[in-house]
Design a protein around this motif. Structure first.
Motif, PDB file in Angstrom:
ATOM      1  N   UNK A  82      10.189   1.484  -8.088  1.00  0.00           N
ATOM      2  CA  UNK A  82       9.425   1.493  -6.841  1.00  0.00           C
ATOM      3  C   UNK A  82      10.028   0.517  -5.840  1.00  0.00           C
ATOM      4  N   UNK A  83      10.092   0.949  -4.572  1.00  0.00           N
ATOM      5  CA  UNK A  83      10.547   0.078  -3.500  1.00  0.00           C
ATOM      6  C   UNK A  83       9.570   0.174  -2.338  1.00  0.00           C
ATOM      7  N   UNK A  84       9.609  -0.824  -1.481  1.00  0.00           N
ATOM      8  CA  UNK A  84       8.695  -0.885  -0.351  1.00  0.00           C
ATOM      9  C   UNK A  84       9.030   0.203   0.669  1.00  0.00           C
ATOM     10  N   UNK A  85       8.026   0.932   1.126  1.00  0.00           N
ATOM     11  CA  UNK A  85       8.235   2.020   2.069  1.00  0.00           C
ATOM     12  C   UNK A  85       8.447   1.463   3.486  1.00  0.00           C
ATOM     13  N   UNK A  86       8.932   2.336   4.372  1.00  0.00           N
ATOM     14  CA  UNK A  86       9.127   1.931   5.768  1.00  0.00           C
ATOM     15  C   UNK A  86       7.788   1.580   6.422  1.00  0.00           C
ATOM     16  N   UNK A  87       7.831   0.628   7.361  1.00  0.00           N
ATOM     17  CA  UNK A  87       6.666   0.174   8.130  1.00  0.00           C
ATOM     18  C   UNK A  87       5.584  -0.439   7.227  1.00  0.00           C
ATOM     19  N   UNK A  88       6.011  -1.049   6.138  1.00  0.00           N
ATOM     20  CA  UNK A  88       5.073  -1.737   5.239  1.00  0.00           C
ATOM     21  C   UNK A  88       5.323  -3.235   5.333  1.00  0.00           C
ATOM     22  N   UNK A  89       4.291  -4.020   5.019  1.00  0.00           N
ATOM     23  CA  UNK A  89       4.425  -5.474   5.052  1.00  0.00           C
ATOM     24  C   UNK A  89       3.830  -6.069   3.786  1.00  0.00           C
ATOM     25  N   UNK A  90       4.547  -7.044   3.207  1.00  0.00           N
ATOM     26  CA  UNK A  90       4.063  -7.741   2.013  1.00  0.00           C
ATOM     27  C   UNK A  90       4.298  -9.231   2.203  1.00  0.00           C
ATOM     28  N   UNK A  91       3.629 -10.012   1.376  1.00  0.00           N
ATOM     29  CA  UNK A  91       3.798 -11.463   1.423  1.00  0.00           C
ATOM     30  C   UNK A  91       4.474 -11.944   0.140  1.00  0.00           C
ATOM     31  N   UNK A  92       5.083 -13.098   0.229  1.00  0.00           N
ATOM     32  CA  UNK A  92       5.714 -13.728  -0.934  1.00  0.00           C
ATOM     33  C   UNK A  92       5.488 -15.229  -0.820  1.00  0.00           C
ATOM     34  N   UNK A  93       5.448 -15.906  -1.968  1.00  0.00           N
ATOM     35  CA  UNK A  93       5.242 -17.354  -1.979  1.00  0.00           C
ATOM     36  C   UNK A  93       6.373 -17.999  -2.767  1.00  0.00           C
ATOM     37  N   UNK A  94       7.003 -19.019  -2.185  1.00  0.00           N
ATOM     38  CA  UNK A  94       8.110 -19.727  -2.823  1.00  0.00           C
ATOM     39  C   UNK A  94       7.913 -21.221  -2.650  1.00  0.00           C
ATOM     40  N   UNK A  95       7.771 -21.928  -3.766  1.00  0.00           N
ATOM     41  CA  UNK A  95       7.541 -23.378  -3.757  1.00  0.00           C
ATOM     42  C   UNK A  95       6.380 -23.741  -2.830  1.00  0.00           C
ATOM     43  N   UNK A  96       5.321 -22.939  -2.888  1.00  0.00           N
ATOM     44  CA  UNK A  96       4.128 -23.193  -2.105  1.00  0.00           C
ATOM     45  C   UNK A  96       4.205 -22.734  -0.663  1.00  0.00           C
ATOM     46  N   UNK A  97       5.327 -22.165  -0.256  1.00  0.00           N
ATOM     47  CA  UNK A  97       5.503 -21.715   1.121  1.00  0.00           C
ATOM     48  C   UNK A  97       5.280 -20.206   1.188  1.00  0.00           C
ATOM     49  N   UNK A  98       4.443 -19.770   2.126  1.00  0.00           N
ATOM     50  CA  UNK A  98       4.142 -18.352   2.278  1.00  0.00           C
ATOM     51  C   UNK A  98       5.039 -17.736   3.342  1.00  0.00           C
ATOM     52  N   UNK A  99       5.600 -16.537   2.999  1.00  0.00           N
ATOM     53  CA  UNK A  99       6.440 -15.821   3.953  1.00  0.00           C
ATOM     54  C   UNK A  99       5.968 -14.371   4.025  1.00  0.00           C
ATOM     55  N   UNK A 100       6.381 -13.690   5.087  1.00  0.00           N
ATOM     56  CA  UNK A 100       6.014 -12.287   5.287  1.00  0.00           C
ATOM     57  C   UNK A 100       7.287 -11.442   5.393  1.00  0.00           C
ATOM     58  N   UNK A 101       7.300 -10.353   4.663  1.00  0.00           N
ATOM     59  CA  UNK A 101       8.403  -9.389   4.756  1.00  0.00           C
ATOM     60  C   UNK A 101       7.865  -8.081   5.321  1.00  0.00           C
ATOM     61  N   UNK A 102       8.592  -7.487   6.267  1.00  0.00           N
ATOM     62  CA  UNK A 102       8.215  -6.173   6.796  1.00  0.00           C
ATOM     63  C   UNK A 102       9.457  -5.288   6.805  1.00  0.00           C
ATOM     64  N   UNK A 103       9.252  -3.999   6.565  1.00  0.00           N
ATOM     65  CA  UNK A 103      10.361  -3.038   6.617  1.00  0.00           C
ATOM     66  C   UNK A 103      10.135  -2.094   7.785  1.00  0.00           C
ATOM     67  N   UNK A 128       0.822  -1.216   0.000  1.00  0.00           N
ATOM     68  CA  UNK A 128       0.000   0.000   0.000  1.00  0.00           C
ATOM     69  C   UNK A 128       0.851   1.259   0.000  1.00  0.00           C
ATOM     70  N   UNK A 129       2.085   1.148   0.524  1.00  0.00           N
ATOM     71  CA  UNK A 129       2.982   2.310   0.570  1.00  0.00           C
ATOM     72  C   UNK A 129       4.279   1.955  -0.141  1.00  0.00           C
ATOM     73  N   UNK A 130       4.619   2.769  -1.158  1.00  0.00           N
ATOM     74  CA  UNK A 130       5.829   2.540  -1.955  1.00  0.00           C
ATOM     75  C   UNK A 130       6.643   3.825  -2.045  1.00  0.00           C
ATOM     76  N   UNK A 131       7.965   3.680  -2.207  1.00  0.00           N
ATOM     77  CA  UNK A 131       8.853   4.815  -2.459  1.00  0.00           C
ATOM     78  C   UNK A 131       9.282   4.776  -3.916  1.00  0.00           C
ATOM     79  N   UNK A 132       9.347   5.945  -4.541  1.00  0.00           N
ATOM     80  CA  UNK A 132       9.687   6.021  -5.964  1.00  0.00           C
ATOM     81  C   UNK A 132      11.037   6.698  -6.147  1.00  0.00           C
ATOM     82  N   UNK A 133      11.777   6.211  -7.171  1.00  0.00           N
ATOM     83  CA  UNK A 133      13.063   6.813  -7.512  1.00  0.00           C
ATOM     84  C   UNK A 133      13.275   6.659  -9.011  1.00  0.00           C
ATOM     85  N   UNK A 134      14.001   7.612  -9.606  1.00  0.00           N
ATOM     86  CA  UNK A 134      14.327   7.562 -11.036  1.00  0.00           C
ATOM     87  C   UNK A 134      15.770   7.116 -11.166  1.00  0.00           C
ATOM     88  N   UNK A 135      15.994   5.997 -11.857  1.00  0.00           N
ATOM     89  CA  UNK A 135      17.338   5.463 -12.024  1.00  0.00           C
ATOM     90  C   UNK A 135      18.003   6.027 -13.263  1.00  0.00           C
TER      91      UNK A 135
END
Length: 439
Positions: free
Chosen positions: A57-78, A42-49
């Motif tokens: 776009x990169x994940x903003x501070x205090x944000x959380x997203x999920x990812x799935x790898x080989x059927x396993x769900x994980x949570x990432x938070x910044x 829901x919250x992203x940081x933008x930069x021009x390379x």
């Protein structure tokens, strides 16, 4: 409760224990999450390379997203920790501690620690390579850089198609050769010698190589390097995925094998020696890092010491010569958007009879006003070729006359010398026979 809690947390801090050094793992995770979280966060940081390209776009501070790898769900938070009291510090980590936290179920510990983390770091580094701004470095006396934005490509390079394809294949094989070089026990580097008259495209070739491989360029000015130790230090500071260039190496230092060291030091202030440069190319220190190409350019290849350009140091020798008809067609397409024209036959004939560099051909083909069309540009090129042909003919005649006069002069001096010697012999013989007596 700690025994019943089924989740494991792994934290990745932005800075390592060395305080000022940013963690490579943190950077790779940041790239990975920026690429994979744009659809869910829901919250992203933008930069021009890069200029004229979409924002990154990169994940903003205090944000959380999920990812799935080989059927396993994980949570990432910044997140980040900010000190309660403000202080002035030279250490960024002392002011603000940013980190990523990975959370997963303990039953998936092996999958996450053995496979998933390796996958994240590998993908994150690959994304960094794709998004990075390439740089052009120069030493004065330390490395400094600007953004590398030269537009040259192999498609726009004025050269025979077969030759270009051969170079591209060689570069591709090198860039994919990490395991091969390790197997044969050689440092992952390759040397290119580009030689030919001025204006034949040596610098343009380097730019095309850098754009083809997506490498940085280090333009090394040898005359500003104090000594061999400083040269070695500059080499160590270069990074992988780069081309190290020494242009006009025949003019940079005395590298012809002749003993002029004292004179050269007085002129340039540099104490870099031939042996120091050889160690730079393929000595022990040259193996520091990997995936580097070293390029020498010269207008006069015969002036260089054979030890400097032998195979194994300069692995591939590429001659860039005067413009041929195939190279002209590339330039006609680049500058005039022409694939054929009724004057091409005449131009092909003239290019076979006289020498003109691709730079001079391009200058003639470039329209000099909005009103000038392709007909006028081609006419100007033909006139330029005819003028060059006539000048070459006159020069050849003058050289022939000069050579003949020199031969006649040398012949006359030889005849006079022979006559003098004959007179001296005759006088001696006469004296011996008593014709001339008493002196």
């Amino acid at each position: 409760m700690s025994y019943a809690y089924p989740y494991i947390h792994v934290t990745f801090h932005e800075f390592t224990s060395e305080r000022l050094k940013r963690s490579e793992a943190f950077s790779a995770i940041q790239n990975y999450l920026g690429s994979n979280s744009t659809k869910t966060a829901k919250r992203l940081k933008a930069d021009v390379v890069r200029n004229n390209e979409p924002v990154v776009l990169t994940m903003d501070d205090y944000e959380e997203v999920t990812d799935v790898f080989e059927g396993v769900k994980v949570w990432w938070s910044s997140s980040k920790t900010v000190p309660k009291t403000q202080s002035i510090s030279f250490y960024p980590v002392a002011d603000e501690r940013r980190y990523y936290r990975l959370t997963f179920h303990k039953s998936h510990r092996d999958v996450i620690t053995e496979k998933y983390l390796e996958h994240v770091l590998k993908e994150g580094k690959a994304i960094a390579v794709r998004n990075r701004q390439r740089k052009l470095f120069t030493n004065n006396p330390k490395w400094s850089h600007v953004v590398f934005e030269h537009p040259a490509t192999f498609d726009t390079l004025a050269m025979e198609t077969k030759k270009k394809e051969d170079i591209k294949k060689d570069l591709t094989k090198f860039s994919k050769g990490k395991d091969y070089y390790a197997k044969i026990g050689k440092a992952w580097k390759r040397g290119y010698l580009l030689y030919g008259p001025p204006g034949t495209g040596k610098s343009t070739m380097i730019s095309a190589m850098a754009n083809f491989l997506d490498y940085d360029v280090y333009d090394l000015e040898l005359t500003t390097v104090k000594d061999n130790s400083e040269l070695r230090k500059l080499l160590i500071e270069t990074t992988g995925k780069s081309i190290i260039v020494i242009e006009d190496i025949d003019c940079s230092l005395d590298l012809t094998g002749q003993k002029k060291e004292a004179e050269d030091e007085r002129k340039s202030g540099s104490k870099v020696t031939l042996s120091g440069l050889l160690n730079f190319i393929d000595g022990l220190w040259s193996a520091c890092g990997g995936e580097r190409i070293i390029v020498f350019t010269t207008n006069y290849v015969d002036k260089l010491d054979p030890a400097l350009i032998r195979r194994g140091r300069m692995d591939k020798h590429i001659e860039l010569s005067y413009c041929c008809f195939e190279a002209f067609k590339v330039l006609a397409k680049n500058y005039l958007e022409l694939k054929s024209h009724e004057t091409f036959g005449k131009i092909e004939e003239l290019l076979g009879e006289t020498k003109m560099t691709p730079a001079d051909v391009a200058e003639n083909l470039m329209p000099r006003s909005d009103e000038e069309d392709e007909e006028e540009c081609l006419k100007r090129l033909i006139e330029g070729l005819e003028t060059a042909k006539e000048e070459a003919r006159k020069k050849a005649e003058e050289e022939a006359v000069s050579k003949a006069e020199k031969a006649d002069k040398e012949g006359g001096e030889t005849s006079s010398q022979v006559a003098k010697e004959n007179c001296e012999i005759s006088a001696e013989e006469a004296k011996e026979n008593g014709v001339i007596a008493g002196g």
